[in-house]
Design a protein around this motif. Structure first.
Motif, PDB file in Angstrom:
ATOM      1  N   LYS A 169       0.846  -1.194   0.000  1.00 38.23           N
ATOM      2  CA  LYS A 169       0.000   0.000   0.000  1.00 38.23           C
ATOM      3  C   LYS A 169       0.882   1.244   0.000  1.00 38.23           C
ATOM      4  O   LYS A 169       1.908   1.292   0.693  1.00 38.23           O
ATOM      5  CB  LYS A 169      -0.920   0.037   1.233  1.00 38.23           C
ATOM      6  N   GLN A 171       0.579   5.778  -0.283  1.00 45.24           N
ATOM      7  CA  GLN A 171      -0.340   6.901  -0.132  1.00 45.24           C
ATOM      8  C   GLN A 171      -0.634   7.526  -1.489  1.00 45.24           C
ATOM      9  O   GLN A 171       0.262   7.908  -2.230  1.00 45.24           O
ATOM     10  CB  GLN A 171       0.263   7.948   0.808  1.00 45.24           C
ATOM     11  N   GLY A 175      -6.100   8.703  -0.599  1.00 45.92           N
ATOM     12  CA  GLY A 175      -5.981   7.633   0.376  1.00 45.92           C
ATOM     13  C   GLY A 175      -4.982   6.578  -0.057  1.00 45.92           C
ATOM     14  O   GLY A 175      -4.238   6.764  -1.024  1.00 45.92           O
ATOM     15  N   MET A 176      -4.972   5.463   0.641  1.00 47.52           N
ATOM     16  CA  MET A 176      -4.016   4.398   0.355  1.00 47.52           C
ATOM     17  C   MET A 176      -4.449   3.606  -0.885  1.00 47.52           C
ATOM     18  O   MET A 176      -5.636   3.333  -1.071  1.00 47.52           O
ATOM     19  CB  MET A 176      -3.903   3.455   1.554  1.00 47.52           C
TER      20      MET A 176
END
Length: 248
Positions: A169, A171, A175-176
């Protein structure tokens, strides 16, 4: 002066400077993916013929089938992925490649498990095979496309590697997000494994970190697009290699 000892011409008192970028691609215009071999990165086993024919090649090393170089470990960027079933004619029937099938093909769905091997109605063996299209990165910064094939006992490693990539994941603006397959580099080496039927060398996979060189990232992206478009196709691994890594 020796035959190949060619001196650069004097350009008004200064030596001529070679500009590789200015002539990029010249002489390669008519080549397609059909004219080039993408190397397999194979794990050598005790029965691998390269251990007897290639200097420096030993069981447990990673072998480049095009350059015939052997490595204890390699750094790769995975770019694309494909899973299929490769159909082989048994050695007793002459051996050899019969074909390659998608996981949803009728050949696969109608095959039966006989003595631990997925077998077609004609008696051929289907080997579940995972292909990882990668760019191999050297210490000098150069990159080379290649194929890493996993089957039999190594399918567990294949699933683990795919999970590592899927669980990443980063950024994003909202969001992620899960980054592209080619966003990170991995170190591949080998380890000896065994079961009640024998011992062999298998893959070990470690995450190195994100790709930081924009040029390498773009090259990986382009390679992924070539695979996706069908420009780059998979070739079946050699039967000798398949048989030395199968442990049912």
């Amino acid at each position: 002066m020796a035959k190949n000892d060619i001196k650069p011409k004097d350009q008004g008192g200064a030596l001529m400077v070679i500009d590789f970028a200015a002539d990029a691609g010249m002489g390669l215009e008519n080549m397609t993916s059909q004219d080039m071999a993408i190397p397999f990165f194979n794990v050598l086993q005790k029965l691998s013929p390269q251990c007897d024919t290639v200097e420096g090649a030993k069981a447990g090393m990673i072998f480049n089938t095009v350059t015939e170089q052997s490595y204890k470990e390699i750094i790769v960027i995975p770019c694309s992925y494909k899973r299929e079933f490769v159909e082989w004619r048994p050695r007793a029937s002459g051996g050899g490649l019969v074909g390659q099938h998608t996981i949803t093909s009728d050949v696969v769905s109608t095959a039966k498990n006989i003595d631990g091997k997925l077998t077609t109605a004609t008696g051929n063996v289907l080997v579940e095979t995972a292909y990882h299209f990668v760019l191999s990165a050297s210490d000098s910064g150069s990159i080379e496309p290649g194929l890493i094939v996993m089957s039999s006992t190594q399918l567990k490693k294949n699933r683990r590697w795919n999970s590592l990539m899927n669980n990443l994941k980063v950024q994003g603006p909202n969001g992620m997000v899960t980054p592209a397959r080619f966003s990170h580099m991995y170190k591949l080496s080998t380890i000896q494994e065994q079961n009640d039927k024998g011992a062999w060398f298998g893959w070990t996979i470690e995450t190195v970190g994100p790709v930081t060189n924009p040029g390498i990232y773009q090259a990986a992206r382009e390679f992924a697009q070539q695979v996706s478009s069908g420009t780059v196709k998979t070739a079946a691994p050699e039967q000798d290699h398949v048989e030395t890594v199968q442990h049912f």
